[in-house]
Each structure stands twice: as C-alpha cells, then as structure tokens.
Write a protein that holds these residues in place. Structure first.
Motif, PDB file in Angstrom:
ATOM      1  N   ARG A  64      -8.687  16.966   0.384  1.00  0.00           N
ATOM      2  CA  ARG A  64      -8.777  15.762  -0.442  1.00  0.00           C
ATOM      3  C   ARG A  64      -7.438  15.019  -0.484  1.00  0.00           C
ATOM      4  O   ARG A  64      -7.404  13.788  -0.447  1.00  0.00           O
ATOM      5  CB  ARG A  64      -9.247  16.101  -1.856  1.00  0.00           C
ATOM      6  N   THR A  65      -6.346  15.762  -0.529  1.00  0.00           N
ATOM      7  CA  THR A  65      -5.018  15.140  -0.537  1.00  0.00           C
ATOM      8  C   THR A  65      -4.773  14.389   0.766  1.00  0.00           C
ATOM      9  O   THR A  65      -4.293  13.244   0.758  1.00  0.00           O
ATOM     10  CB  THR A  65      -3.926  16.203  -0.767  1.00  0.00           C
ATOM     11  N   LYS A  66      -5.090  15.021   1.892  1.00  0.00           N
ATOM     12  CA  LYS A  66      -4.918  14.353   3.194  1.00  0.00           C
ATOM     13  C   LYS A  66      -5.804  13.118   3.269  1.00  0.00           C
ATOM     14  O   LYS A  66      -5.370  12.048   3.721  1.00  0.00           O
ATOM     15  CB  LYS A  66      -5.249  15.311   4.341  1.00  0.00           C
ATOM     16  N   GLY A  67      -7.035  13.233   2.801  1.00  0.00           N
ATOM     17  CA  GLY A  67      -7.945  12.088   2.800  1.00  0.00           C
ATOM     18  C   GLY A  67      -7.406  10.932   1.980  1.00  0.00           C
ATOM     19  O   GLY A  67      -7.474   9.770   2.391  1.00  0.00           O
ATOM     20  N   ALA A  68      -6.851  11.242   0.818  1.00  0.00           N
ATOM     21  CA  ALA A  68      -6.278  10.201  -0.041  1.00  0.00           C
ATOM     22  C   ALA A  68      -5.083   9.534   0.640  1.00  0.00           C
ATOM     23  O   ALA A  68      -4.908   8.310   0.547  1.00  0.00           O
ATOM     24  CB  ALA A  68      -5.875  10.795  -1.383  1.00  0.00           C
ATOM     25  N   GLN A  69      -4.267  10.321   1.339  1.00  0.00           N
ATOM     26  CA  GLN A  69      -3.121   9.761   2.065  1.00  0.00           C
ATOM     27  C   GLN A  69      -3.590   8.818   3.174  1.00  0.00           C
ATOM     28  O   GLN A  69      -3.002   7.750   3.378  1.00  0.00           O
ATOM     29  CB  GLN A  69      -2.267  10.879   2.655  1.00  0.00           C
ATOM     30  N   LEU A  70      -4.642   9.217   3.881  1.00  0.00           N
ATOM     31  CA  LEU A  70      -5.173   8.373   4.956  1.00  0.00           C
ATOM     32  C   LEU A  70      -5.732   7.070   4.388  1.00  0.00           C
ATOM     33  O   LEU A  70      -5.528   5.992   4.949  1.00  0.00           O
ATOM     34  CB  LEU A  70      -6.247   9.119   5.746  1.00  0.00           C
ATOM     35  N   ARG A  71      -6.432   7.168   3.274  1.00  0.00           N
ATOM     36  CA  ARG A  71      -6.985   5.964   2.638  1.00  0.00           C
ATOM     37  C   ARG A  71      -5.851   5.015   2.226  1.00  0.00           C
ATOM     38  O   ARG A  71      -5.941   3.797   2.450  1.00  0.00           O
ATOM     39  CB  ARG A  71      -7.840   6.328   1.436  1.00  0.00           C
ATOM     40  N   GLN A  72      -4.796   5.554   1.654  1.00  0.00           N
ATOM     41  CA  GLN A  72      -3.665   4.718   1.268  1.00  0.00           C
ATOM     42  C   GLN A  72      -3.024   4.054   2.486  1.00  0.00           C
ATOM     43  O   GLN A  72      -2.590   2.907   2.420  1.00  0.00           O
ATOM     44  CB  GLN A  72      -2.623   5.544   0.490  1.00  0.00           C
ATOM     45  N   ARG A  73      -2.979   4.780   3.602  1.00  0.00           N
ATOM     46  CA  ARG A  73      -2.427   4.202   4.832  1.00  0.00           C
ATOM     47  C   ARG A  73      -3.264   2.997   5.274  1.00  0.00           C
ATOM     48  O   ARG A  73      -2.706   1.972   5.686  1.00  0.00           O
ATOM     49  CB  ARG A  73      -2.379   5.267   5.926  1.00  0.00           C
ATOM     50  N   VAL A  74      -4.578   3.119   5.185  1.00  0.00           N
ATOM     51  CA  VAL A  74      -5.451   2.001   5.550  1.00  0.00           C
ATOM     52  C   VAL A  74      -5.216   0.822   4.613  1.00  0.00           C
ATOM     53  O   VAL A  74      -5.063  -0.318   5.063  1.00  0.00           O
ATOM     54  CB  VAL A  74      -6.938   2.427   5.517  1.00  0.00           C
ATOM     55  N   LEU A  75      -5.177   1.080   3.322  1.00  0.00           N
ATOM     56  CA  LEU A  75      -4.977  -0.006   2.356  1.00  0.00           C
ATOM     57  C   LEU A  75      -3.627  -0.693   2.555  1.00  0.00           C
ATOM     58  O   LEU A  75      -3.521  -1.915   2.413  1.00  0.00           O
ATOM     59  CB  LEU A  75      -5.104   0.533   0.932  1.00  0.00           C
ATOM     60  N   ARG A  76      -2.629   0.092   2.902  1.00  0.00           N
ATOM     61  CA  ARG A  76      -1.280  -0.439   3.092  1.00  0.00           C
ATOM     62  C   ARG A  76      -1.152  -1.220   4.411  1.00  0.00           C
ATOM     63  O   ARG A  76      -0.484  -2.251   4.466  1.00  0.00           O
ATOM     64  CB  ARG A  76      -0.277   0.721   3.059  1.00  0.00           C
ATOM     65  N   ASN A  77      -1.786  -0.736   5.465  1.00  0.00           N
ATOM     66  CA  ASN A  77      -1.555  -1.296   6.804  1.00  0.00           C
ATOM     67  C   ASN A  77      -2.708  -2.080   7.413  1.00  0.00           C
ATOM     68  O   ASN A  77      -2.473  -2.892   8.312  1.00  0.00           O
ATOM     69  CB  ASN A  77      -1.185  -0.174   7.782  1.00  0.00           C
ATOM     70  N   TYR A  78      -3.934  -1.821   6.991  1.00  0.00           N
ATOM     71  CA  TYR A  78      -5.088  -2.398   7.694  1.00  0.00           C
ATOM     72  C   TYR A  78      -6.069  -3.107   6.774  1.00  0.00           C
ATOM     73  O   TYR A  78      -7.215  -3.314   7.140  1.00  0.00           O
ATOM     74  CB  TYR A  78      -5.809  -1.309   8.490  1.00  0.00           C
ATOM     75  N   SER A  79      -5.633  -3.512   5.605  1.00  0.00           N
ATOM     76  CA  SER A  79      -6.533  -4.217   4.689  1.00  0.00           C
ATOM     77  C   SER A  79      -6.821  -5.614   5.220  1.00  0.00           C
ATOM     78  O   SER A  79      -6.080  -6.155   6.054  1.00  0.00           O
ATOM     79  CB  SER A  79      -5.907  -4.312   3.300  1.00  0.00           C
ATOM     80  N   SER A  80      -7.874  -6.233   4.723  1.00  0.00           N
ATOM     81  CA  SER A  80      -8.210  -7.596   5.152  1.00  0.00           C
ATOM     82  C   SER A  80      -7.111  -8.572   4.734  1.00  0.00           C
ATOM     83  O   SER A  80      -6.844  -9.543   5.432  1.00  0.00           O
ATOM     84  CB  SER A  80      -9.566  -8.018   4.587  1.00  0.00           C
ATOM     85  N   GLU A  81      -6.451  -8.292   3.597  1.00  0.00           N
ATOM     86  CA  GLU A  81      -5.348  -9.153   3.163  1.00  0.00           C
ATOM     87  C   GLU A  81      -4.202  -9.109   4.177  1.00  0.00           C
ATOM     88  O   GLU A  81      -3.618 -10.130   4.525  1.00  0.00           O
ATOM     89  CB  GLU A  81      -4.838  -8.744   1.777  1.00  0.00           C
ATOM     90  N   ASN A  82      -3.857  -7.911   4.641  1.00  0.00           N
ATOM     91  CA  ASN A  82      -2.794  -7.778   5.645  1.00  0.00           C
ATOM     92  C   ASN A  82      -3.198  -8.430   6.962  1.00  0.00           C
ATOM     93  O   ASN A  82      -2.373  -9.061   7.620  1.00  0.00           O
ATOM     94  CB  ASN A  82      -2.427  -6.313   5.872  1.00  0.00           C
ATOM     95  N   ALA A  83      -4.459  -8.290   7.336  1.00  0.00           N
ATOM     96  CA  ALA A  83      -4.930  -8.916   8.576  1.00  0.00           C
ATOM     97  C   ALA A  83      -4.789 -10.429   8.478  1.00  0.00           C
ATOM     98  O   ALA A  83      -4.374 -11.085   9.439  1.00  0.00           O
ATOM     99  CB  ALA A  83      -6.380  -8.525   8.844  1.00  0.00           C
ATOM    100  N   ALA A  84      -5.092 -10.997   7.317  1.00  0.00           N
ATOM    101  CA  ALA A  84      -4.956 -12.443   7.125  1.00  0.00           C
ATOM    102  C   ALA A  84      -3.487 -12.866   7.222  1.00  0.00           C
ATOM    103  O   ALA A  84      -3.176 -13.911   7.800  1.00  0.00           O
ATOM    104  CB  ALA A  84      -5.546 -12.849   5.784  1.00  0.00           C
ATOM    105  N   LEU A  85      -2.584 -12.066   6.673  1.00  0.00           N
ATOM    106  CA  LEU A  85      -1.148 -12.372   6.776  1.00  0.00           C
ATOM    107  C   LEU A  85      -0.696 -12.400   8.225  1.00  0.00           C
ATOM    108  O   LEU A  85       0.040 -13.303   8.643  1.00  0.00           O
ATOM    109  CB  LEU A  85      -0.326 -11.349   5.987  1.00  0.00           C
TER     110      LEU A  85
END
Length: 109
Positions: free
Chosen positions: A76-97
């Motif tokens: 679960r900890t690894k999964g949460a870290q991966l999710r945070q990586r997506v939110l930080r690097n691959y969110s739609s907001e970042n893609a728009a930037l």
C-alpha cells in the motif's frame, strides 16, 4: 467488491509513453512493468524494484512474486508513492502546462 492489489504492464516495445503504466500507477497499487521504452523513467529511479526485463516471462514472474510476497502495508505504501508520482508528474494540469509551454516556444521560433 473486487480489489486490485497489483497492475502488470508487460509491454515489449510498441508503447512509447506508457499510458497503461501511468493509469496503473494512478490506481495506487504496485505497478510492475517491463523495461520497454520510457517505462523505467516513467516509474522513476526509486521504483526500479518494480521493473523487469521486457520479453522475459520469468523475470516478470519473479517481480510479481516478490511484490505479492510483501506485507500489505509495504504494498500500500508503494502504491501510494506511485500515485503521488502520477499526480506530481502526469496530471492533466501538468500536461496543459507543458502543452502551453511548447506552443509558446513554437510561436517564438
């Protein structure tokens, strides 16, 4: 309700970006992937223990078994870290930037 405890992305080289990989990571579960294309970079240097040799079923099975054998809290900890990586690097907001930055750069050529 069904529960996903792991996502496996055994791509062998045709998927350049890895949308399936990012979607798996966004689910917040360990996401085991091959070393195809940009996958090692997408998953990140801190998560190479999730990467296996593409096209090698035994390597994939070893990674899967290793993660299935870990305590639930560690998964679960690894999964949460991966999710945070997506939110930080691959969110739609970042893609728009990025898209806006590329558009401005193209106009300034």
């Amino acid at each position: 309700f069904p529960v996903t405890i792991m996502v496996v992305v055994p791509a062998t080289g045709q998927e350049t970006f890895g949308l399936t990989l990012v979607e798996g990571m966004a689910c917040g579960v360990p996401t085991v992937c091959s070393d195809a294309n940009a996958f090692p970079e997408i998953i990140g240097v801190d998560n190479q223990d999730l990467v296996f040799k593409g096209g090698n079923a035994e390597s994939c099975a070893v990674r899967m078994a290793a993660w299935l054998g870990k305590p639930d809290l560690e998964r679960r900890t690894k999964g949460a870290q991966l999710r945070q990586r997506v939110l930080r690097n691959y969110s739609s907001e970042n893609a728009a930037l990025y898209e806006n930055a590329f558009s401005r750069a193209k106009k300034n050529k």
